[in-house]
Design an enzyme around this catalytic site. Structure first.
Site, PDB file in Angstrom:
ATOM      1  N   LYS A   1      -0.409  -9.422 -16.114  1.00  0.00           N
ATOM      2  CA  LYS A   1      -1.159 -10.130 -15.114  1.00  0.00           C
ATOM      3  C   LYS A   1      -2.810  -8.289 -14.590  1.00  0.00           C
ATOM      4  O   LYS A   1      -1.846  -7.549 -13.972  1.00  0.00           O
ATOM      5  CB  LYS A   1      -0.664  -9.966 -13.876  1.00  0.00           C
ATOM      6  CG  LYS A   1      -1.159 -10.424 -12.543  1.00  0.00           C
ATOM      7  CD  LYS A   1      -0.382 -10.472 -11.206  1.00  0.00           C
ATOM      8  CE  LYS A   1      -0.695  -9.259 -10.191  1.00  0.00           C
ATOM      9  NZ  LYS A   1       0.502  -9.533  -8.788  1.00  0.00           N
TER      10      LYS A   1
ATOM     11  N   ASP B   1       4.251 -10.436 -13.481  1.00  0.00           N
ATOM     12  CA  ASP B   1       3.883  -9.216 -13.234  1.00  0.00           C
ATOM     13  C   ASP B   1       4.526  -7.744 -13.585  1.00  0.00           C
ATOM     14  O   ASP B   1       6.152  -8.756 -13.592  1.00  0.00           O
ATOM     15  CB  ASP B   1       2.928  -8.836 -12.294  1.00  0.00           C
ATOM     16  CG  ASP B   1       3.620  -8.432 -11.092  1.00  0.00           C
ATOM     17  OD1 ASP B   1       4.374  -8.173 -10.875  1.00  0.00           O
ATOM     18  OD2 ASP B   1       2.656  -8.714 -10.434  1.00  0.00           O
TER      19      ASP B   1
ATOM     20  N   GLY C   1      -1.135 -16.453  -6.051  1.00  0.00           N
ATOM     21  CA  GLY C   1      -2.543 -16.368  -7.233  1.00  0.00           C
ATOM     22  C   GLY C   1      -1.504 -15.561  -8.215  1.00  0.00           C
ATOM     23  O   GLY C   1      -1.729 -16.242  -9.589  1.00  0.00           O
TER      24      GLY C   1
ATOM     25  N   GLN D   1       0.939  -1.485  -0.334  1.00  0.00           N
ATOM     26  CA  GLN D   1      -0.330   0.051   0.463  1.00  0.00           C
ATOM     27  C   GLN D   1       0.803   1.224  -0.099  1.00  0.00           C
ATOM     28  O   GLN D   1       0.806   1.862   0.896  1.00  0.00           O
ATOM     29  CB  GLN D   1      -1.265  -0.204   0.961  1.00  0.00           C
ATOM     30  CG  GLN D   1      -2.091  -1.514   1.339  1.00  0.00           C
ATOM     31  CD  GLN D   1      -2.440  -1.211   2.605  1.00  0.00           C
ATOM     32  OE1 GLN D   1      -3.193  -0.378   2.591  1.00  0.00           O
ATOM     33  NE2 GLN D   1      -2.798  -1.889   3.109  1.00  0.00           N
TER      34      GLN D   1
ATOM     35  N   ARG E   1      -4.795  -7.764 -11.170  1.00  0.00           N
ATOM     36  CA  ARG E   1      -5.533  -7.955  -9.921  1.00  0.00           C
ATOM     37  C   ARG E   1      -7.028  -7.772 -10.467  1.00  0.00           C
ATOM     38  O   ARG E   1      -7.560  -6.926 -10.435  1.00  0.00           O
ATOM     39  CB  ARG E   1      -4.929  -7.339  -9.019  1.00  0.00           C
ATOM     40  CG  ARG E   1      -5.018  -7.180  -7.848  1.00  0.00           C
ATOM     41  CD  ARG E   1      -5.045  -7.349  -6.680  1.00  0.00           C
ATOM     42  NE  ARG E   1      -3.471  -8.252  -6.516  1.00  0.00           N
ATOM     43  CZ  ARG E   1      -2.660  -9.117  -5.867  1.00  0.00           C
ATOM     44  NH1 ARG E   1      -4.245 -10.465  -5.978  1.00  0.00           N
ATOM     45  NH2 ARG E   1      -2.073 -10.378  -6.460  1.00  0.00           N
TER      46      ARG E   1
ATOM     47  N   ASP F   1       9.272 -13.412  -8.140  1.00  0.00           N
ATOM     48  CA  ASP F   1       8.636 -12.779  -7.425  1.00  0.00           C
ATOM     49  C   ASP F   1       8.997 -12.126  -6.216  1.00  0.00           C
ATOM     50  O   ASP F   1       9.469 -12.631  -5.668  1.00  0.00           O
ATOM     51  CB  ASP F   1       6.917 -13.004  -7.259  1.00  0.00           C
ATOM     52  CG  ASP F   1       5.913 -11.456  -7.133  1.00  0.00           C
ATOM     53  OD1 ASP F   1       6.338 -10.739  -7.086  1.00  0.00           O
ATOM     54  OD2 ASP F   1       4.307 -11.896  -7.821  1.00  0.00           O
TER      55      ASP F   1
END
Ligand code: R5P
Length: 312
Positions: free
Chosen positions: A193, A170, A226, A98, A195, A219
């Protein structure tokens, strides 16, 4: 050189803290870290830290709220006990995803966490593979952002994967993936990718050649898995022969294990930056340790030596 080195641990990853302590040959500092009957956290430092150069180790995942509060209270206690300098060692920085206002009326939680750490008294931050390097700019104190890359590199060289291709699941992971490509001199491909919810992602396209290739999917975080499993499915459709997934921070929450088990991922390789408590071995899991890397970085910081030299 600063005052004597001391290292304290929170409760989030005791095994990693013990490994770091062993690698730098220094016992962990004595402290009380318990709960009051109403659930509040009780911290007390049980040894003299006056004038000392103190490092507090605490990943702030997978229980971010609890782990962060423990860390803040430990830092506060150490500062009030006159530690000369306190470095927060956060092997996996919670709330890092975030890091921007991507929707109206949402917080920038990664910045708030930075503010809280500094307000508690942290003088420096030591972390590994921050979700976005720019989070360093949320701090007006020095930040050392290490890379788990050398740990993975050693492993890739040990297992001798034949003619692999690096794939980023991604766009966000491209930087990490391209570091692997450069260091290992391998080709790069990426998955497109999107979301579609907190638990769901969609992988629609592969850019690059993966047909008949052994793929190393890279990653920074595997959380619900996912991203990695959707990427693995489309890579298999496009003809990838073997798919190995590498993720620095193995949160593995919610449906992660089921997803990996039912996916074409042959092996997941992660690190102990986060405590991984998985008894279910219905898929191949390798957990590499970042303890030595963190131990070396702690010693470099303590002795005012270059941290970047660890990666050259
Ligand atoms: C996203 O930007 C991150 O780099 C990871 O791809 C993501 O956080 C992984 O989450 P999950 O495993 O739940 O798909």
């Amino acid at each position: 050189m600063r005052g004597e080195l001391k290292v304290f641990a929170g409760n989030a990853n005791p095994e990693l803290c013990q490994r770091i302590s062993k690698s730098i040959e220094l016992p962990l500092g004595k402290r009380v870290l318990s709960r009051f009957p109403d659930g509040e956290i009780h911290v007390r430092i049980l040894e003299n830290v006056r004038g000392r150069d103190v490092f507090v180790i605490q990943p702030t995942v997978p229980n971010p709220n609890e782990s962060l509060m423990e860390l803040l209270l430990l830092i506060d206690a150490l500062k009030r006990a006159s530690a000369e300098r306190v470095t927060a060692v956060i092997p996996c920085y919670g709330y890092a995803r975030q890091d921007r206002k991507d929707l109206p009326r949402v917080p920038i939680s990664a910045k708030l966490v930075a503010n809280l750490l500094v307000a508690a008294g942290a003088d420096r931050l030591l972390t590994i593979d921050l979700h976005a390097g720019q989070i360093q700019g949320f701090f007006d104190i020095p930040v050392d952002n290490l890379y788990a890359f050398p740990v993975f590199q050693e492993y890739v060289q040990e297992v001798h994967l034949d003619n692999p291709t690096i794939v980023s699941p991604d766009v966000g992971a491209m930087k990490l993936a391209s570091l692997f490509c450069t260091k290992l001199n391998l080709p790069l491909a990426t998955v497109d990718k999107r979301r579609v919810g907190d638990y769901e992602v969609e992988a629609t396209t592969v850019i690059g050649d993966v047909k008949g290739k052994k793929v190393i999917l890279i990653d920074d975080i595997v959380s619900t898995a996912g991203s990695l499993t959707e990427a693995a499915k489309i890579l298999r459709k496009k003809g990838a022969e073997e798919i190995w997934a590498f993720a620095v921070h193995g949160l593995l929450v919610g449906p992660a294990i089921d997803r990996i088990r039912n996916s074409p991922i042959q092996r997941l390789v992660t690190t102990d930056s986060v405590r991984t408590e998985i008894d279910d071995r219905t898929f191949e899991l390798t957990v590499l340790s970042v303890a030595e890397l963190l131990g070396k970085a702690i010693m470099c910081i303590h002795k005012n030596e270059s941290v970047s030299s660890l990666f050259s």
